[in-house]
Design an enzyme around this catalytic site. Structure first.
Site, PDB file in Angstrom:
ATOM      1  CG  ASP A  80      20.417  18.748  61.893  1.00  0.00           C
ATOM      2  OD1 ASP A  80      21.588  19.161  61.910  1.00  0.00           O
ATOM      3  OD2 ASP A  80      19.963  18.061  60.969  1.00  0.00           O
ATOM      4  CE  LYS A  81      24.405  24.914  58.935  1.00  0.00           C
ATOM      5  NZ  LYS A  81      25.323  24.189  58.015  1.00  0.00           N
ATOM      6  CG  HIS A  82      19.503  22.229  55.738  1.00  0.00           C
ATOM      7  ND1 HIS A  82      20.048  21.031  55.296  1.00  0.00           N
ATOM      8  CD2 HIS A  82      19.208  22.932  54.619  1.00  0.00           C
ATOM      9  CE1 HIS A  82      20.049  21.011  53.979  1.00  0.00           C
ATOM     10  NE2 HIS A  82      19.555  22.158  53.538  1.00  0.00           N
ATOM     11  CB  SER A  83      23.667  25.715  55.072  1.00  0.00           C
ATOM     12  OG  SER A  83      23.948  26.660  54.048  1.00  0.00           O
ATOM     13  CB  THR A 120      27.414  18.450  54.249  1.00  0.00           C
ATOM     14  OG1 THR A 120      27.124  19.837  54.458  1.00  0.00           O
ATOM     15  CG2 THR A 120      28.088  17.898  55.487  1.00  0.00           C
ATOM     16  NE  ARG A 168      15.115  21.199  44.909  1.00  0.00           N
ATOM     17  CZ  ARG A 168      15.774  21.409  46.046  1.00  0.00           C
ATOM     18  NH1 ARG A 168      15.926  20.431  46.925  1.00  0.00           N
ATOM     19  NH2 ARG A 168      16.283  22.592  46.295  1.00  0.00           N
ATOM     20  CB  SER A 183      14.169  19.475  49.571  1.00  0.00           C
ATOM     21  OG  SER A 183      15.344  18.695  49.607  1.00  0.00           O
ATOM     22  CE  LYS A 188      18.971  19.087  57.943  1.00  0.00           C
ATOM     23  NZ  LYS A 188      20.208  18.494  58.490  1.00  0.00           N
TER      24      LYS A 188
END
Length: 438
Positions: A80-83, A120, A168, A183, A188
């Protein structure tokens, strides 16, 4: 055991709580024994009094372990990827199916918009019928069949983050490094991935704008992820201008579809470059490529062949969207009733863009949230945004404003003009992909 009031009292005295107290607070967030008021005070306290690396890791693990952790039995790596968030960042919509086309499995648990950055899930929600909420067994079934799925966190996955994430946004604590790490990684790591890449944005449109601070965040994410036993790396990428030439939910889906169906087309270059860099790193970490360069080539081939677009269509259909989305996506997405074009009042070179301001403009048009319960208009936003370094003539279009009415469009156009600065000489934009941290 230390209770939430004791933890908050320590934060009030500018004393960072220890790992045990932080873990206990995370448990209270998950089971509801910590109130919303205490959650907000905790978030603000962490902003004022940053955690130690040990405390950050303890908070992250406790937030992960407070819910379900997915287990997989598949014939390829789970990645997986997270921005960390930016403006016009719709890369996840392109990357997940491209990775699946290369043999990886991608159970992407994402979030809604925070502050001036888009989410997203909000983008995908602009697709008619697309379901972003589902139970983990259905998520696992779709990932096994299609290769990828993009969903929101269920009540079973990182429930502590579900509460803290909303707090937040409405308490002005989005920028906390510790809360960002906890978070991101609590969700993830709960996906059960073998490999994870973090796209850490830097520049004025990023949540963490300063380059040194962004680098510190990247290192904290990598350190915490690796400590949890997941192959983790981070790539610093530029957010001094939008990642796409559009900002706004349906408009970014359009940008993603253009990159999936016309990867060599004008306007898709930055998105494809980001997708290749992030995907290449993930394929290398997951053992599906010799190295990041080889992986980037494989991602590029998945896009140019149309395999990525085909899998995106299968994902949309599996998650309740139109079955003919790859063929008729232009007809399936909502459109704003008013579209106004902003033109340059002088010739010159685009010297800079206040990217954060553009994100705020999209929010004020109705494309984001000021309050947790705000309704999002999926059709509004900005498109055809000029890029830094572009040479423009007087009267040339700089952007299009998509709005609910003429007054909103006029106001937004004035603000967009103020956010774009001109230079009389050549301008080289910052490198899009800046550094990889492993």
């Amino acid at each position: 055991m230390t209770g939430p009031r004791d933890t908050l009292a320590r934060l009030r005295r500018d004393v960072a709580p220890g790992p045990e107290a932080l873990a206990a607070f995370a448990v209270g967030l998950a089971d509801g024994s910590v109130s919303d008021a205490q959650a907000g005070a905790f978030a603000m306290g962490i902003c004022r009094t940053p955690l130690t690396p040990e405390g950050r890791a303890a908070l992250t693990r406790a937030m992960r372990d407070g819910g379900e952790i997915l287990q997989w039995d598949l014939d390829g790596p789970v990645v997986d990827k997270h921005s960390t968030g930016g403006v016009g960042d719709c890369v996840s919509l392109i990357l997940a199916p491209a990775l699946a086309a290369c043999g990886a499995y991608v159970p992407m648990i994402s979030g809604r918009g925070l502050g001036h950055t888009g989410g997203t899930l909000d983008k995908l929600a602009s697709i008619p019928g697309f379901r972003i909420e589902m139970q983990t067994d259905e998520l696992q079934s779709i990932v096994a069949r299609v290769g990828c799925a993009i969903v929101g966190a269920t009540g079973e996955i990182a429930p502590a983050d579900r509460r803290l994430y909303a707090v937040r946004d409405v308490t002005g604590t989005v920028e906390s490094l510790d809360l960002i790490v906890a978070s991101i990684l609590s969700k993830k790591l709960a996906e059960g991935p073998e490999a994870l890449v973090l796209d850490v944005k830097t520049g004025d449109g990023a949540i963490v704008a300063d380059g040194d601070a962004a680098r510190a965040l990247a290192r904290a994410l990598v350190e915490t992820g690796q400590a949890a036993g997941v192959m983790t790396s981070a790539i610093l990428t530029d957010m001094s201008q939008p990642a796409a030439t559009s900002a706004g939910n349906a408009l970014e889906v359009i940008a993603a579809m253009e990159a999936l169906t016309e990867p060599g087309g004008r306007g898709a270059e930055r998105l494809v470059t980001l997708t290749r860099a992030l995907g290449g790193e993930l394929l290398a970490l997951g053992g599906l490529a010799r190295d990041a360069e080889d992986g980037a080539a494989r991602i590029g081939a998945a896009l140019s062949s149309g395999a990525g677009a085909e899998i995106f269509g299968r994902m949309v259909a599996a998650q309740g969207g139109p079955t003919d989305f790859p063929e008729r996506w232009r007809d399936r997405l909502p459109a704003a009733p008013v579209v106004a074009e902003l033109h340059a009042d002088r010739p010159g070179v685009i010297g800079g863009i206040d990217t954060r301001a553009l994100g705020e403009i999209v929010v004020d048009l109705g494309g984001g949230r000021r309050r947790e319960d705000d309704r999002v208009d999926p059709a509004v936003g900005l498109s055809h945004i000029a890029q830094i370094g572009a040479i423009v003539t007087q009267g040339q279009p700089l952007a299009r404003v998509h709005a609910a009415d003429g007054a909103a469009a006029e106001t937004a156009a004035i603000r967009v003009a103020e956010a774009i600065t001109f230079s009389d000489g050549a301008v080289t934009p910052p490198a899009l992909v800046q550094e990889t941290i492993r």
